[in-house]
Design a protein around this motif. Structure first.
Motif, mmCIF file in Angstrom:
data_model
loop_
_atom_site.group_PDB
_atom_site.id
_atom_site.type_symbol
_atom_site.label_atom_id
_atom_site.label_comp_id
_atom_site.label_asym_id
_atom_site.label_seq_id
_atom_site.Cartn_x
_atom_site.Cartn_y
_atom_site.Cartn_z
ATOM 1 N N TYR A 3 0.806 -1.220 0.000
ATOM 2 C CA TYR A 3 0.000 0.000 0.000
ATOM 3 C C TYR A 3 0.837 1.266 0.000
ATOM 4 C CZ TYR A 3 -3.379 -3.567 0.723
ATOM 5 O OH TYR A 3 -4.134 -4.704 0.550
ATOM 6 N N TRP A 5 2.546 4.256 -2.120
ATOM 7 C CA TRP A 5 2.272 4.901 -3.408
ATOM 8 C C TRP A 5 3.436 4.668 -4.360
ATOM 9 C CZ3 TRP A 5 -2.526 5.801 -3.967
ATOM 10 C CH2 TRP A 5 -3.305 6.304 -2.930
ATOM 11 N N ASP A 9 0.946 4.640 -10.015
ATOM 12 C CA ASP A 9 -0.403 4.946 -9.504
ATOM 13 C C ASP A 9 -0.872 6.276 -10.097
ATOM 14 O OD1 ASP A 9 -0.494 2.691 -7.833
ATOM 15 O OD2 ASP A 9 0.502 3.754 -6.209
ATOM 16 N N LEU A 25 -6.954 1.485 -13.067
ATOM 17 C CA LEU A 25 -7.412 1.987 -11.769
ATOM 18 C C LEU A 25 -7.856 0.840 -10.866
ATOM 19 C CD1 LEU A 25 -9.692 5.159 -12.185
ATOM 20 C CD2 LEU A 25 -7.755 4.918 -10.650
ATOM 21 N N LYS A 28 -4.633 -1.408 -10.022
ATOM 22 C CA LYS A 28 -3.507 -0.804 -9.297
ATOM 23 C C LYS A 28 -3.924 0.015 -8.085
ATOM 24 C CE LYS A 28 0.245 0.718 -10.173
ATOM 25 N NZ LYS A 28 0.856 -0.299 -9.326
ATOM 26 N N VAL A 29 -4.888 0.909 -8.307
ATOM 27 C CA VAL A 29 -5.173 1.924 -7.291
ATOM 28 C C VAL A 29 -6.292 1.503 -6.341
ATOM 29 C CG1 VAL A 29 -5.803 4.341 -6.928
ATOM 30 C CG2 VAL A 29 -4.351 3.728 -8.860
ATOM 31 N N ARG A 30 -7.310 0.856 -6.870
ATOM 32 C CA ARG A 30 -8.461 0.525 -6.031
ATOM 33 C C ARG A 30 -8.112 -0.340 -4.816
ATOM 34 N NH1 ARG A 30 -13.971 -1.023 -8.931
ATOM 35 N NH2 ARG A 30 -13.738 1.109 -9.714
ATOM 36 N N LYS A 32 -5.605 -0.176 -2.956
ATOM 37 C CA LYS A 32 -5.079 0.738 -1.932
ATOM 38 C C LYS A 32 -6.226 1.504 -1.274
ATOM 39 C CE LYS A 32 -0.674 0.932 -4.201
ATOM 40 N NZ LYS A 32 0.415 1.623 -4.843
ATOM 41 N N SER A 70 -9.472 9.823 -8.584
ATOM 42 C CA SER A 70 -10.203 8.742 -7.924
ATOM 43 C C SER A 70 -9.966 8.847 -6.424
ATOM 44 C CB SER A 70 -9.755 7.383 -8.477
ATOM 45 O OG SER A 70 -10.732 6.404 -8.162
ATOM 46 N N LEU A 91 -6.557 10.637 -5.364
ATOM 47 C CA LEU A 91 -5.427 10.908 -6.270
ATOM 48 C C LEU A 91 -5.876 11.710 -7.466
ATOM 49 C CD1 LEU A 91 -3.481 7.598 -7.091
ATOM 50 C CD2 LEU A 91 -2.963 9.275 -5.341
ATOM 51 N N VAL A 96 -1.640 13.491 -4.188
ATOM 52 C CA VAL A 96 -2.625 12.855 -3.304
ATOM 53 C C VAL A 96 -3.384 13.984 -2.603
ATOM 54 C CG1 VAL A 96 -2.948 11.379 -1.258
ATOM 55 C CG2 VAL A 96 -1.073 10.909 -2.840
ATOM 56 N N SER A 175 2.971 14.193 -5.905
ATOM 57 C CA SER A 175 3.245 12.782 -6.229
ATOM 58 C C SER A 175 4.691 12.396 -5.931
ATOM 59 C CB SER A 175 2.906 12.491 -7.694
ATOM 60 O OG SER A 175 3.633 13.355 -8.546
#
Length: 207
Positions: A3, A5, A9, A25, A28-30, A32, A70, A91, A96, A175
């Motif tokens: 988790y 970054w 991402d 998304l 990769k990102v969801r 987290k 997102s 993000l 962030v 970022s």
């Protein structure tokens, strides 16, 4: 470091096309956001004494334009968060965001704005690197430290008087700084941000 970054991402938002960007998304990102969802829903529940629920952005209504940002949102209502003051970790391609937001769907925006206008001094107690914004659809924000005199009262007055007005307060983390942080460092940063925002939240909800 599941988790933490990563650079890619943020690069998800450069992927062309709705389907391809959504796939990246989701993969990769969801995960987290879902992990943050469990962690911080429990955090807010214990801090506020009321049950909080996580809401991970699904972007389900999109049919053409790929999402530019997102998030996961936290609110004390299981079926949604948009009608209530809510917290978010999210993000954009550049940063962030960790925020407390009242968006245009909130039915008691007028009362929220009135309470905040009476307690403007609360904002002076927030850390120097906090930001405010009047639009959750934009990555731009104003530094709170220079906004106390004019922009802050103006945004809150607008929240009271304009139907589509919104108000966001919190922190942006570029970022390049986010990817340098360990999981533990980001968790501390997020918790410190939420801790500072809770007094503002309590005024919003008249607690």
């Amino acid at each position: 470091m599941k988790y933490k970054w990563e650079k890619d991402d943020f690069e998800v938002f450069q992927i062309e096309g709705l389907e391809h960007r959504m796939q990246a998304l989701i993969e990769k990102v969801r995960p987290k956001f879902e992990a943050f969802g469990h962690t911080y829903a429990a955090y807010f529940s214990s801090k506020t004494g009321g049950e909080f629920y996580p809401h991970v952005a699904k972007h389900a209504r999109r049919s053409v334009n790929p999402p530019k940002d997102s998030w996961v949102a936290f609110a004390p209502y299981k079926r949604g968060y948009k009608a209530l003051p809510h917290f978010q970790i999210g993000l954009w391609g550049t940063h962030v965001f960790i925020i407390l937001a009242v968006i245009y769907e909130a039915p008691d925006k007028v009362q929220i704005a009135e309470r905040l206008l009476k307690k403007k001094t609360l904002f002076k107690k927030l850390p120097q690197d906090f930001i405010i914004s009047g639009d959750h659809m934009s990555p731009e924000a104003m530094p709170l430290k220079t906004a106390h005199k004019e922009q802050l009262p103006s945004l809150l007055t607008r929240l009271k008087e304009v139907k589509k007005a919104e108000f966001l307060v919190g922190r942006h983390l570029p970022s390049n700084q986010a990817v340098e942080m360990s999981e533990e460092e980001f968790a501390s940063f997020a918790e410190e941000t939420f801790e500072a925002l809770l007094p503002v939240y309590y005024v919003m909800v008249n607690k």
